[in-house]
Design a protein around this motif. Structure first.
Motif, mmCIF file in Angstrom:
data_model
loop_
_atom_site.group_PDB
_atom_site.id
_atom_site.type_symbol
_atom_site.label_atom_id
_atom_site.label_comp_id
_atom_site.label_asym_id
_atom_site.label_seq_id
_atom_site.Cartn_x
_atom_site.Cartn_y
_atom_site.Cartn_z
ATOM 1 N N ARG A 96 -11.120 -36.294 -38.425
ATOM 2 C CA ARG A 96 -10.198 -36.979 -39.273
ATOM 3 C C ARG A 96 -10.260 -38.408 -39.101
ATOM 4 N NH1 ARG A 96 -5.034 -38.814 -39.514
ATOM 5 N NH2 ARG A 96 -3.824 -38.581 -41.820
ATOM 6 N N GLU A 97 -10.331 -38.921 -37.875
ATOM 7 C CA GLU A 97 -10.444 -40.491 -37.607
ATOM 8 C C GLU A 97 -11.761 -40.761 -38.180
ATOM 9 O OE1 GLU A 97 -7.992 -42.521 -36.381
ATOM 10 O OE2 GLU A 97 -6.863 -40.795 -36.734
ATOM 11 N N SER A 98 -12.804 -40.385 -37.716
ATOM 12 C CA SER A 98 -14.118 -40.681 -38.481
ATOM 13 C C SER A 98 -14.301 -40.700 -39.978
ATOM 14 C CB SER A 98 -15.088 -39.853 -37.614
ATOM 15 O OG SER A 98 -16.522 -40.310 -37.950
ATOM 16 N N TYR A 99 -14.161 -39.691 -40.539
ATOM 17 C CA TYR A 99 -14.200 -39.650 -41.963
ATOM 18 C C TYR A 99 -13.289 -40.632 -42.531
ATOM 19 C CZ TYR A 99 -17.589 -35.627 -41.935
ATOM 20 O OH TYR A 99 -18.589 -34.933 -41.721
ATOM 21 N N GLY A 100 -11.891 -40.386 -42.197
ATOM 22 C CA GLY A 100 -10.825 -41.489 -42.582
ATOM 23 C C GLY A 100 -11.355 -42.832 -42.564
ATOM 24 N N ALA A 101 -11.770 -43.217 -41.501
ATOM 25 C CA ALA A 101 -12.293 -44.656 -41.178
ATOM 26 C C ALA A 101 -13.237 -45.078 -42.414
ATOM 27 C CB ALA A 101 -12.754 -45.002 -39.921
ATOM 28 N N GLU A 102 -14.212 -44.102 -42.594
ATOM 29 C CA GLU A 102 -15.395 -44.325 -43.388
ATOM 30 C C GLU A 102 -14.761 -44.395 -44.701
ATOM 31 O OE1 GLU A 102 -18.803 -45.126 -45.341
ATOM 32 O OE2 GLU A 102 -18.225 -45.389 -43.366
ATOM 33 N N TYR A 103 -13.579 -43.446 -45.133
ATOM 34 C CA TYR A 103 -13.028 -43.573 -46.346
ATOM 35 C C TYR A 103 -12.486 -44.833 -46.502
ATOM 36 C CZ TYR A 103 -10.267 -42.022 -50.623
ATOM 37 O OH TYR A 103 -9.532 -42.081 -51.736
ATOM 38 N N ILE A 104 -11.814 -45.320 -45.816
ATOM 39 C CA ILE A 104 -11.026 -46.738 -45.798
ATOM 40 C C ILE A 104 -11.961 -47.856 -45.888
ATOM 41 C CG2 ILE A 104 -9.725 -48.204 -44.337
ATOM 42 C CD1 ILE A 104 -8.099 -45.805 -43.354
ATOM 43 N N ARG A 105 -13.178 -47.844 -45.278
ATOM 44 C CA ARG A 105 -14.136 -48.755 -45.506
ATOM 45 C C ARG A 105 -14.486 -48.706 -46.734
ATOM 46 N NH1 ARG A 105 -19.045 -49.969 -45.728
ATOM 47 N NH2 ARG A 105 -20.008 -47.701 -46.209
ATOM 48 N N GLN A 106 -14.791 -47.743 -47.535
ATOM 49 C CA GLN A 106 -15.015 -47.782 -48.743
ATOM 50 C C GLN A 106 -13.846 -47.989 -49.937
ATOM 51 O OE1 GLN A 106 -17.981 -44.525 -50.016
ATOM 52 N NE2 GLN A 106 -18.640 -44.268 -48.019
ATOM 53 N N ARG A 107 -12.806 -47.766 -49.441
ATOM 54 C CA ARG A 107 -11.615 -47.744 -50.430
ATOM 55 C C ARG A 107 -10.638 -48.421 -49.624
ATOM 56 N NH1 ARG A 107 -11.897 -45.358 -55.125
ATOM 57 N NH2 ARG A 107 -9.789 -45.356 -55.086
ATOM 58 N N PRO A 108 -10.646 -49.704 -49.253
ATOM 59 C CA PRO A 108 -9.663 -50.435 -48.599
ATOM 60 C C PRO A 108 -8.228 -50.450 -49.307
ATOM 61 C CG PRO A 108 -11.651 -51.937 -49.031
ATOM 62 C CD PRO A 108 -11.757 -50.486 -49.832
ATOM 63 N N GLY A 109 -7.425 -50.286 -48.235
ATOM 64 C CA GLY A 109 -6.047 -50.120 -48.535
ATOM 65 C C GLY A 109 -5.467 -48.497 -48.867
ATOM 66 N N SER A 110 -6.361 -47.591 -48.603
ATOM 67 C CA SER A 110 -6.219 -46.197 -48.546
ATOM 68 C C SER A 110 -5.392 -45.876 -47.337
ATOM 69 C CB SER A 110 -7.418 -45.393 -48.345
ATOM 70 O OG SER A 110 -7.144 -44.036 -48.171
ATOM 71 N N ARG A 111 -4.640 -44.761 -47.477
ATOM 72 C CA ARG A 111 -3.715 -44.401 -46.387
ATOM 73 C C ARG A 111 -4.543 -43.032 -45.786
ATOM 74 N NH1 ARG A 111 1.504 -43.827 -50.026
ATOM 75 N NH2 ARG A 111 0.009 -42.697 -51.523
ATOM 76 N N ALA A 112 -5.548 -42.915 -45.995
ATOM 77 C CA ALA A 112 -6.198 -41.768 -45.268
ATOM 78 C C ALA A 112 -5.769 -41.656 -43.780
ATOM 79 C CB ALA A 112 -7.845 -41.809 -45.308
ATOM 80 N N ARG A 113 -5.715 -42.508 -43.068
ATOM 81 C CA ARG A 113 -5.347 -42.147 -41.829
ATOM 82 C C ARG A 113 -3.891 -42.121 -41.351
ATOM 83 N NH1 ARG A 113 -10.092 -45.701 -38.855
ATOM 84 N NH2 ARG A 113 -8.337 -46.001 -37.379
ATOM 85 N N SER A 114 -3.020 -42.469 -42.421
ATOM 86 C CA SER A 114 -1.527 -42.429 -42.112
ATOM 87 C C SER A 114 -0.877 -41.167 -42.030
ATOM 88 C CB SER A 114 -0.846 -42.969 -43.497
ATOM 89 O OG SER A 114 -1.260 -44.303 -43.616
ATOM 90 N N THR A 115 0.042 -41.180 -41.185
ATOM 91 C CA THR A 115 0.829 -39.703 -41.061
ATOM 92 C C THR A 115 1.348 -39.278 -42.600
ATOM 93 O OG1 THR A 115 1.946 -40.794 -38.962
ATOM 94 C CG2 THR A 115 3.081 -38.979 -40.264
ATOM 95 N N GLY A 116 1.072 -37.889 -42.552
ATOM 96 C CA GLY A 116 1.654 -37.393 -43.741
ATOM 97 C C GLY A 116 0.364 -37.222 -44.901
ATOM 98 N N PHE A 117 -0.689 -37.600 -44.538
ATOM 99 C CA PHE A 117 -2.068 -37.680 -45.430
ATOM 100 C C PHE A 117 -3.261 -36.870 -44.587
ATOM 101 C CE2 PHE A 117 0.508 -40.861 -47.261
ATOM 102 C CZ PHE A 117 0.005 -40.849 -48.838
ATOM 103 N N SER A 118 -3.874 -36.212 -45.451
ATOM 104 C CA SER A 118 -4.947 -35.288 -45.033
ATOM 105 C C SER A 118 -6.329 -35.871 -45.507
ATOM 106 C CB SER A 118 -4.867 -33.850 -45.581
ATOM 107 O OG SER A 118 -3.843 -33.208 -44.991
ATOM 108 N N VAL A 119 -7.428 -35.852 -44.823
ATOM 109 C CA VAL A 119 -8.604 -35.993 -45.368
ATOM 110 C C VAL A 119 -9.393 -34.744 -45.295
ATOM 111 C CG1 VAL A 119 -10.682 -37.171 -44.400
ATOM 112 C CG2 VAL A 119 -8.599 -38.184 -43.888
ATOM 113 N N VAL A 120 -10.135 -34.946 -46.700
ATOM 114 C CA VAL A 120 -10.911 -33.722 -47.194
ATOM 115 C C VAL A 120 -12.169 -34.134 -46.975
ATOM 116 C CG1 VAL A 120 -11.295 -31.864 -48.715
ATOM 117 C CG2 VAL A 120 -8.610 -32.687 -48.086
#
Length: 158
Positions: A96-120
């Motif tokens: 989750r941390e790894s994929y979430g970091a990549e998601y945020i890199r491509q989509r800055p401002g995302s809440r991908a690694r925030s509490t209450g959110f899931s990464v798929v």
């Protein structure tokens, strides 16, 4: 900017197209087989693995717990559309941390690694490109034969 030509068997062109589009529609099914679709922001890796995030209480998370099979459509506003079928996983822990970091890199401002959110993460098994930019529309398809397993996030070279 979208690539000049997209072919299903040319992963680089598929990745470039989806990277430029940045969003798509993800379809899942409920535990009783009813379809549901949602517009989501997308990130993509060089091997065409898709990543999205969503609130952990979203219907699509409950649906993915019932069935890992998904369909994705990208490019609904233009002359080229990509359809993908694949297997989705809700990633946790280090993944989750790894994929979430990549998601945020491509989509800055995302809440991908925030509490209450899931990464798929979606591993495509089939891709179809429908291209109406030519006089006679073209359709290309590719089946991706790979074992779906946990993988480390590969940074997408933008």
């Amino acid at each position: 900017m979208l690539p000049a030509s997209v072919k299903a068997d040319d992963l680089a062109s598929v990745v470039e197209f989806i990277s430029a589009a940045r969003s798509g529609i993800v379809a899942t099914v409920t535990a009783v087989g009813r379809p549901e679709a949602a517009f989501v922001g997308l990130a993509i890796l060089d091997d065409a693995t898709l990543i999205f995030n969503t609130h952990e209480d979203a219907r699509k998370i409950a649906n993915l717990r019932a069935s890992e099979h998904v369909a994705v459509v990208v490019g609904t506003a233009g002359a080229v559309t990509i359809q993908i079928e694949g297997v989705a996983r809700i990633v946790e822990g280090d993944e989750r941390e790894s994929y979430g970091a990549e998601y945020i890199r491509q989509r800055p401002g995302s809440r991908a690694r925030s509490t209450g959110f899931s990464v798929v993460v979606i591993q495509p098994t089939w891709i179809r490109v429908y291209d109406t930019t030519t006089h006679t529309p073209t359709v290309t398809e590719a089946t991706m034969l790979r074992t779906v397993k946990p993988v480390a996030a590969e940074p997408h070279s933008a």
